[in-house]
Design an enzyme around this catalytic site. Structure first.
Site: not given
Ligand code: BES
Ligand code: ZN
Ligand code: MN
Length: 503
Positions: A255, A250, A334, A262, A332, A273, A336
């Site tokens: 992000d 990834k 993204e 966010k 967010d 990210d 996947r």
């Molecule tokens: N890059 C983030 C995951 C992340 C968050 C990694 C905090 C490390 C610390 C990912 O793209 C994301 O934003 N995931 C969301 C998914 C949710 C919207 C279902 C998350 O984990 O909040």
């Molecule tokens: Zn992300």
């Molecule tokens: Mn994200």
């Protein structure tokens, strides 16, 4: 290197690793150490230390006596991290680390100890310099490791040095801020590694990605002024007929969350990210040095996740390369979306296994913290091999479930699948989403959201899971790391690791 050899070693810093099984001999040094232990001034718990400066017993300017507990690889790692950490603040350029007092370490684990020492010495002396105006680079230039039998650990030593090169490359790219690590720059870094090492690297831009119909990947990149890049690296060390292992990283270079923006606090950390992508680059840098007999393809989907007038909106339905339509309920989620198209692309290599690596979910950070990466796998043998590699590399992971019931929340009224389930079990629902695109090969997914970087005062990339992946690939190569059977070197010499940064 014998204890006597260490005493006369001319260096800035001498580190003596001392295990709890330490039994003093008649020599002055061990008598001296025994005295410090008896006085309670030196504890032998892993990482506890006592420092000497210009002591008459030693040629070295600075001597660090450091406890190594029962001298297993984990404790030796702790000991070296602590000793090199002490030296790091100083001016030491040349360091000798001695194994001579490491009683209790089984001979057959010497290789593991060597790997632990080299990796820890590099880790504790690493400094990030790229975007500082007055760089204060790593002072330590060379670490000599004293071991009883050099020929027995030569292969492990070479492996460890290659690992360090990969980990440091991964850290470097992961640490760079998003304006110094755009998708285009990541692609250039991949091409530079390939060129230097003689393997191939193809970089696809927006037009080619559109021609491949990677609708999910393109949707994420839409809100950014930076053009996306899809990177294909090929290391062909095995026979032509050998099916490759495909690593998928990834590479979200920043992000913001997109329109599902966010919150501001700690958003800077979303420059990390792309740690999955950085780890794939790191593995290729290591492969260039260890050259195992295996074929490995590296795929990196790189773009930014930004909100602008053209950005993807919650509720939009996009068509992935697989043909499956996806309702994007949260922009967010993204990672996947870019990975699903990369997984479909991986099919063309008829892989024997595909492992994707991603900072995918905050939920995985909640579940496992910063100790173990989350592992998901559709194949038990693949899972076991990755778990074993994580243990041997001291880069551990923990397997989480993929029950079909977890996919319930991904149902959509407007597309084949939604990109988010509920909050509950978020790391698992993300993996369930990916699994829909990984039905054609044995597949594993590493969620490294908790392990790829550290927050707070020690903020920075860890280089994980390069160690895990490299040990996995070496274990899969038709030729396991050879341990040359040679007669013992009559005069033991130290193995020398050069820590000078590579360009
Ligand atoms: N890059 C983030 C995951 C992340 C968050 C990694 C905090 C490390 C610390 C990912 O793209 C994301 O934003 N995931 C969301 C998914 C949710 C919207 C279902 C998350 O984990 O909040
Ligand atoms: Zn992300
Ligand atoms: Mn994200």
């Amino acid at each position: 290197m014998s204890l006597g050899g260490c005493v006369s070693a001319k260096c800035d810093a001498l580190v003596l690793l001392i295990s709890e099984q330490f039994k003093p001999g008649k020599d002055e040094v061990s008598q001296f150490i025994d005295m410090a232990i008896k006085a309670g001034d030196l504890e032998l718990k892993a990482g506890k230390s006592l420092q000497l400066y210009r002591h008459s017993l030693f040629e070295a300017t600075k001597v660090i006596l450091v406890g190594a507990g029962s001298a297993n690889a984990r404790q030796v790692r702790q000991a070296v991290l602590s000793a090199v950490g002490i030296v790091r603040a100083g001016t030491a350029k040349k360091m000798v680390i001695s194994h001579a007092l490491l009683d209790g370490a089984a001979a057959n684990s010497l290789g593991a100890l060597v790997k632990a020492v080299v990796a820890a010495a590099a880790e504790a002396s690493y400094v990030y310099t790229s975007t500082k105006s007055k760089a204060d680079p790593r002072k330590l230039r060379a670490v000599t490791l004293g071991v009883p039998d050099v020929s027995a650990v030569q292969a492990d030593f070479a492996h460890a040095k290659a690992l360090v090169a990969g980990v440091e490359l991964a850290k470097e790219w992961a640490n760079r801020p998003a304006n110094h690590a755009t998708p285009t720059m990541l692609a250039e870094a991949a091409q530079a590694i390939a060129k230097r090492s003689g393997f191939s690297c193809d970089v696809l831009g927006p037009k080619q990605v559109a021609a491949l119909r990677m609708g999910a990947f393109m949707a994420v990149a839409r809100g950014s002024a930076e053009p996306l890049r899809f990177i294909v690296l090929k290391y062909l060390g095995g026979a032509t007929a050998d099916e490759p292992v495909v690593l998928v990283g990834k590479g979200i270079t920043f992000d913001t969350g997109g329109i599902s923006l966010k919150p501001g606090a700690e958003m800077d950390e979303m420059k990390f990210d792309m740690c999955g992508a950085a780890s794939v680059l790191g593995v290729f840098a290591s492969l260039a040095q260890t050259k195992p007999k295996i074929n490995v393809i590296g795929l990196i989907a790189a773009c930014e996740n930004m909100p602008d007038g053209t950005a993807l909106k919650p509720g939009d339905v996009v068509t992935s390369m697989s043909g499956q339509t996806i309702e994007v309920l949260n922009t967010d989620a993204e990672g996947r979306l870019i990975l699903c198209d990369a997984l479909t692309f991986a099919e063309r290599f008829k892989p024997k296994a595909v492992v994707d690596v991603a900072t995918l979910t905050g939920a995985c950070v909640v579940a496992l913290g910063g100790v173990r990466s989350g592992l998901f796998a559709s194949d038990d043998k693949l899972a076991a091999a990755l778990e074993a590699a994580g243990e041997s590399a001291q880069d551990p992971c923990w397997r989480l479930p993929l029950d079909e019931d977890y996919a319930e929340g991904l149902k959509s009224n407007f597309a084949d699948v939604a990109n988010v389930g509920g909050r509950a079990g978020g790391a698992v629902t993300a993996a369930k989403f990916l699994q829909r695109f990984a039905s054609k090969f044995p597949w594993a997914h590493l969620d490294i959201a908790g392990t790829a970087w550290k927050s707070g005062a020690a903020k920075g990339a860890t280089g994980r899971p390069v160690g895990l992946l490299l040990d996995y690939l070496v274990s899969q190569s038709s030729m396991q790391t050879p341990t040359p059977k040679q007669p013992r070197a009559s005069k033991p010499v130290g193995a020398r690791a050069n820590l000078a940064p590579s360009a």
